[in-house]
Design a protein around this motif. Sequence first.
Motif, short mmCIF file in Angstrom:
data_model
loop_
_atom_site.label_atom_id
_atom_site.label_comp_id
_atom_site.label_asym_id
_atom_site.label_seq_id
_atom_site.Cartn_x
_atom_site.Cartn_y
_atom_site.Cartn_z
N VAL A 6 44.46 -37.53 51.27
CA VAL A 6 43.00 -37.62 51.10
C VAL A 6 42.34 -37.31 52.43
CG1 VAL A 6 41.05 -39.15 50.58
CG2 VAL A 6 43.14 -39.34 49.26
N PHE A 7 41.29 -36.49 52.38
CA PHE A 7 40.50 -36.20 53.57
C PHE A 7 39.10 -36.76 53.38
CE2 PHE A 7 37.25 -33.65 55.70
CZ PHE A 7 37.66 -33.77 57.03
N ARG A 8 38.58 -37.43 54.41
CA ARG A 8 37.21 -37.95 54.41
C ARG A 8 36.52 -37.49 55.69
NH1 ARG A 8 40.60 -42.46 53.27
NH2 ARG A 8 40.54 -43.00 51.04
N GLY A 9 35.33 -36.94 55.55
CA GLY A 9 34.51 -36.56 56.69
C GLY A 9 33.09 -37.04 56.51
N VAL A 10 32.52 -37.66 57.54
CA VAL A 10 31.20 -38.28 57.43
C VAL A 10 30.38 -37.96 58.68
CG1 VAL A 10 29.91 -40.41 57.10
CG2 VAL A 10 32.18 -40.17 56.09
N PHE A 11 29.14 -37.55 58.47
CA PHE A 11 28.19 -37.38 59.58
C PHE A 11 27.09 -38.42 59.42
CE2 PHE A 11 24.19 -35.75 61.28
CZ PHE A 11 24.56 -35.47 62.60
N GLN A 12 26.77 -39.13 60.50
CA GLN A 12 25.75 -40.18 60.46
C GLN A 12 24.73 -39.97 61.58
OE1 GLN A 12 26.66 -44.08 62.00
NE2 GLN A 12 25.58 -45.11 60.35
N ARG A 13 23.47 -40.13 61.22
CA ARG A 13 22.39 -40.14 62.21
C ARG A 13 21.69 -41.49 62.10
NH1 ARG A 13 16.82 -39.12 62.32
NH2 ARG A 13 16.04 -38.22 64.26
N LEU A 14 21.61 -42.19 63.22
CA LEU A 14 21.11 -43.56 63.23
C LEU A 14 20.06 -43.73 64.31
CD1 LEU A 14 21.66 -46.41 61.95
CD2 LEU A 14 23.18 -46.81 63.90
N ARG A 15 18.93 -44.34 63.94
CA ARG A 15 17.93 -44.65 64.96
C ARG A 15 18.30 -45.97 65.62
NH1 ARG A 15 11.59 -45.85 63.90
NH2 ARG A 15 12.38 -47.97 63.80
N ALA A 16 18.68 -45.90 66.88
CA ALA A 16 19.12 -47.08 67.60
C ALA A 16 17.96 -47.87 68.17
CB ALA A 16 20.09 -46.69 68.72
N ALA A 17 16.86 -47.21 68.54
CA ALA A 17 15.67 -47.85 69.08
C ALA A 17 14.52 -46.87 68.93
CB ALA A 17 15.87 -48.24 70.55
N THR A 18 13.33 -47.30 69.33
CA THR A 18 12.17 -46.42 69.22
C THR A 18 12.41 -45.13 69.99
OG1 THR A 18 10.75 -48.37 69.07
CG2 THR A 18 9.69 -46.28 69.59
N GLU A 19 12.30 -44.02 69.28
CA GLU A 19 12.48 -42.68 69.83
C GLU A 19 13.86 -42.46 70.43
OE1 GLU A 19 9.34 -41.91 72.57
OE2 GLU A 19 7.75 -42.08 71.08
#
Length: 370
Positions: free
Chosen positions: A300-313
């Motif tokens: 099984v192959f899994r690939g994930v891209f995540q974009r997360l706002r850690a703080a203001t701007e």
Amino acid sequence: ARNEIGGFLDTAVPAEYARFTHPTFVEGARASISPWVSAPLLAPGYFFTPKVGFRGVTYNLTRADPGQAERQDYSIPWMSLDSGLVFERNSNWFGRNLTQTLEPRLYYVYAGYRNQDQAPLFDTALADFSYAQLFSENRFIGGDRFGDANQVTLAATTRWLNAGGQELMRATLGQRYYFESERVGLTPTSALRVSSDSDWLASVGGRIDGKWGYDGSVQYNPRDSRTERFGVALRYSPEIAKVINASYRFQRDVLKQVGVSAQWPISSGWYVVGRYNYSLKDEDLLEGLAGVEYNGGCWVFRGVFQRLRAATEVTSSQFLFQLEFNGFGQIGSDDTLTLLRRSVPGYSVTNPADQTLVPPSLRPRLPFQA
């Protein structure tokens, strides 16, 4: 940890050593030990669990603030009593014969006061007020504070169960009552609670027709007669590895958020996963996640891209992948599965150890099936 000592005692001795470094903040080491012992009395219609514990912490600071001792020791004893009853009765709901339960619960905690104003704050914060936190010994998370307490939580849950024992609906209500004002704050200037009771917490949830699930929760402030926080969530999951979630969260003066997430097959062996969490208050994306999973039978192959706002701007992005060989091992990050399970409620692996849980789209077809 050891359970069933002498047939009735459970115990554990958690211990930790941590070293904290930073270019400008206080640095140092923290050693802690938190032994506890409990004597749970369990029966089908009731439970009663007395528990006693001790929190011991030692700091050795190498760059303390002015006036802050480099060597500090804290010893904090505590005890709790957790008890509950379970009542049952036959019930009829829209022509269906069900079992309804009523489960009152009482939880008492006492923790001694120790002045911890001089202790550093390495990894500690005030815990979020939630139903689970109503039944916790410490109102802080992290290792730098242990709050004084003399309080009792009263709560009640009712459930409707079908003949097979599956939960069709549940409703819960709880509140905490304080016998003393608190004295330990996160910092010496933190506002301390002086009220004699907490907000009310209520929740309701269940499943409809085996495919639809719902959850709702609310935090109500009886002193100001207003709702402080609420959330609603809806889930559609017709079978394993097929799930769509939608949710809305509100917290007064803090957040208004909507979110959707899903896991769904798109062709034989291929699944897509995703999450979109948007702040209506800030008009900005808080978290975006897109991924793909391919089940090749023995791998099984899994690939994930995540974009997360850690703080203001300030945003952070990451790409995680995992190549798993069934029964042998894997290449890549264990955080891939952790991220998927946290971001997509109801997410299921497509190669479970229990083959009866394999998604229908991956089961081999019989000769007579088209």
